[in-house]
Motif scaffolding. Structure first.
Motif, PDB file in Angstrom:
ATOM      1  N   ALA A  76       0.949  -1.153   0.055  1.00  0.00           N
ATOM      2  CA  ALA A  76      -0.010   0.005  -0.002  1.00  0.00           C
ATOM      3  C   ALA A  76       0.711   1.186  -0.128  1.00  0.00           C
ATOM      4  N   ASP A  77       2.065   1.263   0.286  1.00  0.00           N
ATOM      5  CA  ASP A  77       2.748   2.324   0.112  1.00  0.00           C
ATOM      6  C   ASP A  77       3.812   2.425  -1.332  1.00  0.00           C
ATOM      7  N   ALA A  78       3.307   1.739  -2.269  1.00  0.00           N
ATOM      8  CA  ALA A  78       3.919   2.001  -3.465  1.00  0.00           C
ATOM      9  C   ALA A  78       3.350   3.258  -3.950  1.00  0.00           C
ATOM     10  N   GLU A  79       3.979   3.878  -5.069  1.00  0.00           N
ATOM     11  CA  GLU A  79       4.008   4.977  -5.648  1.00  0.00           C
ATOM     12  C   GLU A  79       2.345   5.010  -6.355  1.00  0.00           C
ATOM     13  N   PHE A  80       2.053   4.022  -6.969  1.00  0.00           N
ATOM     14  CA  PHE A  80       0.747   3.483  -7.591  1.00  0.00           C
ATOM     15  C   PHE A  80      -0.194   2.609  -6.779  1.00  0.00           C
ATOM     16  N   VAL A  81      -1.122   2.772  -6.588  1.00  0.00           N
ATOM     17  CA  VAL A  81      -2.031   1.893  -5.777  1.00  0.00           C
ATOM     18  C   VAL A  81      -3.381   2.014  -6.357  1.00  0.00           C
ATOM     19  N   TRP A  82      -3.825   0.504  -6.804  1.00  0.00           N
ATOM     20  CA  TRP A  82      -5.284   0.651  -7.052  1.00  0.00           C
ATOM     21  C   TRP A  82      -6.174   0.130  -5.902  1.00  0.00           C
ATOM     22  N   HIS A  83      -7.374   1.017  -5.981  1.00  0.00           N
ATOM     23  CA  HIS A  83      -8.370   0.815  -4.925  1.00  0.00           C
ATOM     24  C   HIS A  83      -9.648   0.445  -5.661  1.00  0.00           C
ATOM     25  N   THR A 102     -19.157  -1.303 -10.150  1.00  0.00           N
ATOM     26  CA  THR A 102     -17.719  -1.610  -9.991  1.00  0.00           C
ATOM     27  C   THR A 102     -17.106  -0.188  -9.860  1.00  0.00           C
ATOM     28  N   LEU A 103     -16.281  -0.092  -8.908  1.00  0.00           N
ATOM     29  CA  LEU A 103     -15.488   1.174  -8.692  1.00  0.00           C
ATOM     30  C   LEU A 103     -13.992   0.730  -8.645  1.00  0.00           C
ATOM     31  N   ILE A 104     -13.260   1.247  -9.783  1.00  0.00           N
ATOM     32  CA  ILE A 104     -11.665   0.935  -9.719  1.00  0.00           C
ATOM     33  C   ILE A 104     -11.228   2.493  -9.772  1.00  0.00           C
ATOM     34  N   ALA A 105     -10.068   2.641  -8.914  1.00  0.00           N
ATOM     35  CA  ALA A 105      -9.422   3.890  -8.709  1.00  0.00           C
ATOM     36  C   ALA A 105      -7.936   3.549  -8.915  1.00  0.00           C
ATOM     37  N   LEU A 106      -7.162   4.568  -9.428  1.00  0.00           N
ATOM     38  CA  LEU A 106      -5.674   4.471  -9.315  1.00  0.00           C
ATOM     39  C   LEU A 106      -5.241   5.678  -8.342  1.00  0.00           C
ATOM     40  N   THR A 107      -4.543   5.501  -7.503  1.00  0.00           N
ATOM     41  CA  THR A 107      -3.697   6.756  -6.784  1.00  0.00           C
ATOM     42  C   THR A 107      -2.559   6.800  -7.025  1.00  0.00           C
TER      43      THR A 107
END
Length: 258
Positions: A76-83, A102-107
């Motif tokens: 979860a501490d990666a630069e990119f995280v999928w939620h 369905t909800l897909i997010a990239l932070t």
């Protein structure tokens, strides 16, 4: 440093395709329903769908993190995280209503840069990418103008909200707007992006509930914050307010703040 988000958006669309193929055969079919610790329901569709997404993400982007509703966090501490929220609106799903998504997010560094709202039964898909126009089934969409809150259409997560601690504030908002509807969950934010809804106010949200919504709403020309007026990011969005016409934001925020 800027990053080309288009490859991630294309991959998110692939995820949505796979999830749709998994979920559709289970819709309006008998399923075992289990109550989680917070008494919210979960089914084999929720869990199986998230496992499908996790497998695909790990295969394509092994250095990315994943945070899902059903199976927690990894890297979860990666630069990119999928939620991931495989079925946002499980109560609608188990009731046979297609107002689930369905909800897909990239932070990236905790900021949502990509969001997908996907309704697999109706084959409806919103994709929001930071700095780009939101699309609905591949075509750009925009919110509508509604400068007067008395003319607004409001969605909120369910009538249950009226009996909780924030009930009086939400009731005040309901009494101010023209029309109120309930229980569309993430689907309501897609309707706002299409220009059919003017305000969505929710509370009790978790990151997998709200992170995908922000790029979709903003890319359609809307505005979305928490109830304190802060920009949505990981950890900020438990109480979410989205408006189509930005001029509604201050008025709605003032009402919700009491």
């Amino acid at each position: 440093m800027s990053v080309d988000l288009q490859p991630f958006a294309e991959f998110a669309a692939e995820l949505a395709d796979e999830l749709g193929a998994f979920i559709r055969p289970l819709f309006r079919r008998p399923l075992d329903i289990v109550s989680k610790a917070d008494e919210s329901p979960v089914t084999e569709a929720d869990r199986g769908a998230e496992q499908v997404m996790r497998k695909l993400i790990n295969a394509r982007f092994p250095d990315h993190g994943i945070v899902g509703e059903e199976f927690g966090a990894e890297n979860a501490d990666a630069e990119f995280v999928w939620h991931l929220d495989p079925i946002d609106g499980t109560k609608s799903f188990i009731s046979g209503s297609a107002q689930f998504v369905t909800l897909i997010a990239l932070t990236r560094h905790n900021r949502p840069v990509l969001g997908v709202i996907n309704q697999p039964v109706n084959n409806e898909r919103w994709i929001g990418i930071e700095g780009q126009k939101t699309t609905f089934n591949g075509k750009p969409v925009s919110v509508r103008k509604c400068p007067d809150i008395a003319d607004a259409t409001l969605y909120t997560w369910g009538a249950e909200i009226l009996y909780g601690p924030r009930g009086p504030a939400v009731k005040s908002l309901i009494e101010t707007v023209r029309l109120t509807r309930f229980s569309a969950d993430g689907y309501a934010y897609g309707l706002l992006a299409l220009g059919f809804v003017d305000i969505v106010a929710d509370e009790g949200m978790k990151p997998h509930d709200y992170l995908a919504l922000a790029p979709v709403v903003k890319g359609a020309g809307g505005h979305i914050t928490d109830w304190q007026g802060r920009e949505i990011e990981f950890g900020i969005g438990e109480k979410t307010l989205a408006v189509g016409d930005r001029t509604l934001h201050e008025a709605a925020l003032n009402i919700l703040q009491g």
